[in-house]
Scaffold this active site. Structure first.
Site, PDB file in Angstrom:
ATOM      1  N   HIS A 170      -6.434   2.635  -7.841  1.00 12.41           N
ATOM      2  CA  HIS A 170      -6.089   2.673  -6.398  1.00 12.41           C
ATOM      3  C   HIS A 170      -5.839   4.129  -5.965  1.00 12.41           C
ATOM      4  O   HIS A 170      -4.723   4.490  -5.545  1.00 12.41           O
ATOM      5  CB  HIS A 170      -4.817   1.816  -6.219  1.00 12.41           C
ATOM      6  CG  HIS A 170      -4.488   1.449  -4.812  1.00 12.41           C
ATOM      7  ND1 HIS A 170      -4.199   2.369  -3.819  1.00 12.41           N
ATOM      8  CD2 HIS A 170      -4.362   0.233  -4.214  1.00 12.41           C
ATOM      9  CE1 HIS A 170      -3.914   1.745  -2.692  1.00 12.41           C
ATOM     10  NE2 HIS A 170      -4.008   0.463  -2.897  1.00 12.41           N
ATOM     11  N   GLU A 274     -10.789   3.617  -3.508  1.00 12.54           N
ATOM     12  CA  GLU A 274     -10.395   2.849  -4.700  1.00 12.54           C
ATOM     13  C   GLU A 274     -11.615   2.283  -5.440  1.00 12.54           C
ATOM     14  O   GLU A 274     -12.452   1.610  -4.841  1.00 12.54           O
ATOM     15  CB  GLU A 274      -9.448   1.722  -4.284  1.00 12.54           C
ATOM     16  CG  GLU A 274      -8.219   2.238  -3.524  1.00 12.54           C
ATOM     17  CD  GLU A 274      -7.497   1.160  -2.763  1.00 12.54           C
ATOM     18  OE1 GLU A 274      -7.456   0.009  -3.239  1.00 12.54           O
ATOM     19  OE2 GLU A 274      -6.979   1.468  -1.656  1.00 12.54           O
TER      20      GLU A 274
HETATM   21  O1  TA6 Z   1      -5.860  -1.088  -1.213  1.00 10.93           O
HETATM   22  C1  TA6 Z   1      -5.344  -1.285   0.081  1.00 10.93           C
HETATM   23  C2  TA6 Z   1      -4.140  -2.222  -0.009  1.00 10.93           C
HETATM   24  O2  TA6 Z   1      -4.507  -3.470  -0.549  1.00 10.93           O
HETATM   25  C3  TA6 Z   1      -3.521  -2.352   1.376  1.00 10.93           C
HETATM   26  O3  TA6 Z   1      -3.682  -3.658   1.909  1.00 10.93           O
HETATM   27  C4  TA6 Z   1      -2.051  -1.979   1.164  1.00 10.93           C
HETATM   28  O4  TA6 Z   1      -1.308  -3.128   0.846  1.00 10.93           O
HETATM   29  C5  TA6 Z   1      -2.186  -1.017  -0.023  1.00 10.93           C
HETATM   30  O5  TA6 Z   1      -3.132  -1.660  -0.874  1.00 10.93           O
HETATM   31  C6  TA6 Z   1      -0.913  -0.652  -0.719  1.00 10.93           C
HETATM   32  O6  TA6 Z   1      -0.398  -1.763  -1.405  1.00 10.93           O
HETATM   33  P1  TA6 Z   1       1.039  -1.576  -2.129  1.00 10.93           P
HETATM   34  O7  TA6 Z   1       1.306  -2.891  -2.792  1.00 10.93           O
HETATM   35  O8  TA6 Z   1       0.888  -0.444  -3.100  1.00 10.93           O
HETATM   36  O9  TA6 Z   1       2.011  -1.220  -1.039  1.00 10.93           O
END
Ligand code: TA6
Length: 321
Positions: A170, A274
């Protein structure tokens, strides 16, 4: 002897690799080579810092990130496994799986003849993981620090039957101003728009400008993605192998305010590109088999950079998974 001292004895390379207390006292591996420096925490096998020699930070880290057991680190490269986002049918399960809040084991640290340093971290199924995901597995994550940041995750299925999982690096990239950055390499791809009820849409041709909260899961794409950052006069490239999903995310103003571990004014300084296998691209792995996902994060300062929308591994003649 403390965990850090034991690990130092086994894995440190004088002047190149050391193990030290990081933020929040969490154990951190610090890598310094002639070409780059990086930090990797055992907590979540989390890469929090990567800077090429003579360059600027490539990874964004929130100044409000927590560094404590059970909490995800905000920024760098969170390790997402075995589900992406919320776990289907289990609202009590942690967002994005358990890998990013697990204690990984450092199992190898070595320098190659080209000067790059590879750090290997492993995580295996346990009583704790079985509680939310009743399967047997072993993960091996190799982080290679050099002129590029290379990430490679191997998932081995140790269960008696097939396992189906989602996974992602991520990656939070640092940009000078997300409003003037442009993302290329996703044109023509279908994506799920999570800002619009996960509706399926198709990305029009041309570079993508970020003009509001952006949360898109691009499907069936193996292509390299580039971020042209005019504010910092550089291009960041995320190339990949063994991944069929790319997620593009910026929280913008309201979502930034809603995250306690993210500064209200930090959203212009980052964009997530990501490397994943998620949604329809989830991986189903037969028993005893191994799946590998890899990414290469490249910072090109001022250069024209590579042609986006292709795969460098393919262009360099590498096998495509
Ligand atoms: O990758 C994007 C995402 O899925 C968004 O929807 C947002 O939730 C982000 O990840 C961050 O997620 P987190 O659980 O790290 O706050």
């Amino acid at each position: 002897m403390s965990e850090i001292n034991t690990l130092k004895q086994k894995f440190s390379i004088p002047g190149i690799v050391t193990i030290e207390p990081g933020n929040g006292g969490l154990t951190r591996i610090a890598v310094t080579t002639r070409d780059a420096e990086a930090h990797i925490y055992l907590h979540g096998a989390h890469v929090t810092h990567y800077r090429p020699a003579g360059g600027k930070d490539v990874l964004f880290m929130s100044g409000k990130s927590l560094f404590q057991a059970g909490k995800a680190i905000r920024g760098g490269v969170p390790m997402i496994f075995p589900w992406f986002g919320a776990k289907a049918g289990d609202s009590a399960a942690p967002m994005h799986g358990f890998a990013r809040t697990s204690a990984w084991e450092l199992t190898d640290a070595r320098q190659s003849p080209d000067g790059s340093v590879s750090i290997t971290l492993e995580l295996a199924s346990s009583e704790a993981t079985r509680k939310s995901w009743p399967f047997e597995f072993a993960l091996r994550y190799v982080v290679t620090v050099g002129t590029t940041l290379d990430l490679s995750l191997e998932t081995r299925n140790l269960s008696a039957g097939p396992i189906t999982f989602e996974e992602a690096f991520h990656t939070y990239l640092t940009v000078g101003d997300v409003r003037t950055a442009r993302v290329e390499g996703l044109a023509g791809r279908d994506f799920l728009d999570k800002t619009d009820g996960a509706k399926r849409k198709t990305q029009p041709p041309g570079p993508i400008a970020i003009t509001g909260e952006t949360d898109r899961v691009y499907l069936h794409t193996t292509d390299m993605v580039s971020v042209t950052d005019t504010a910092l006069a550089r291009r960041l490239i995320v190339d990949k192998r063994g991944s069929r999903t790319t997620v593009l995310w910026n929280p913008w103003i309201a979502k930034a305010k809603a995250m306690a571990d993210f500064g209200d004014d930090e959203w212009p300084a980052m964009v997530c590109i990501e490397t994943a296998n998620a949604a329809e691209d989830a991986v189903t792995l037969p028993p005893g088999q191994t799946h590998k996902m890899a990414a290469s994060i490249i910072a090109k300062t001022g250069a024209k950079g590579d042609r986006p929308g292709t795969n460098q591994w393919e262009m360099s003649g590498g096998a495509k998974q």
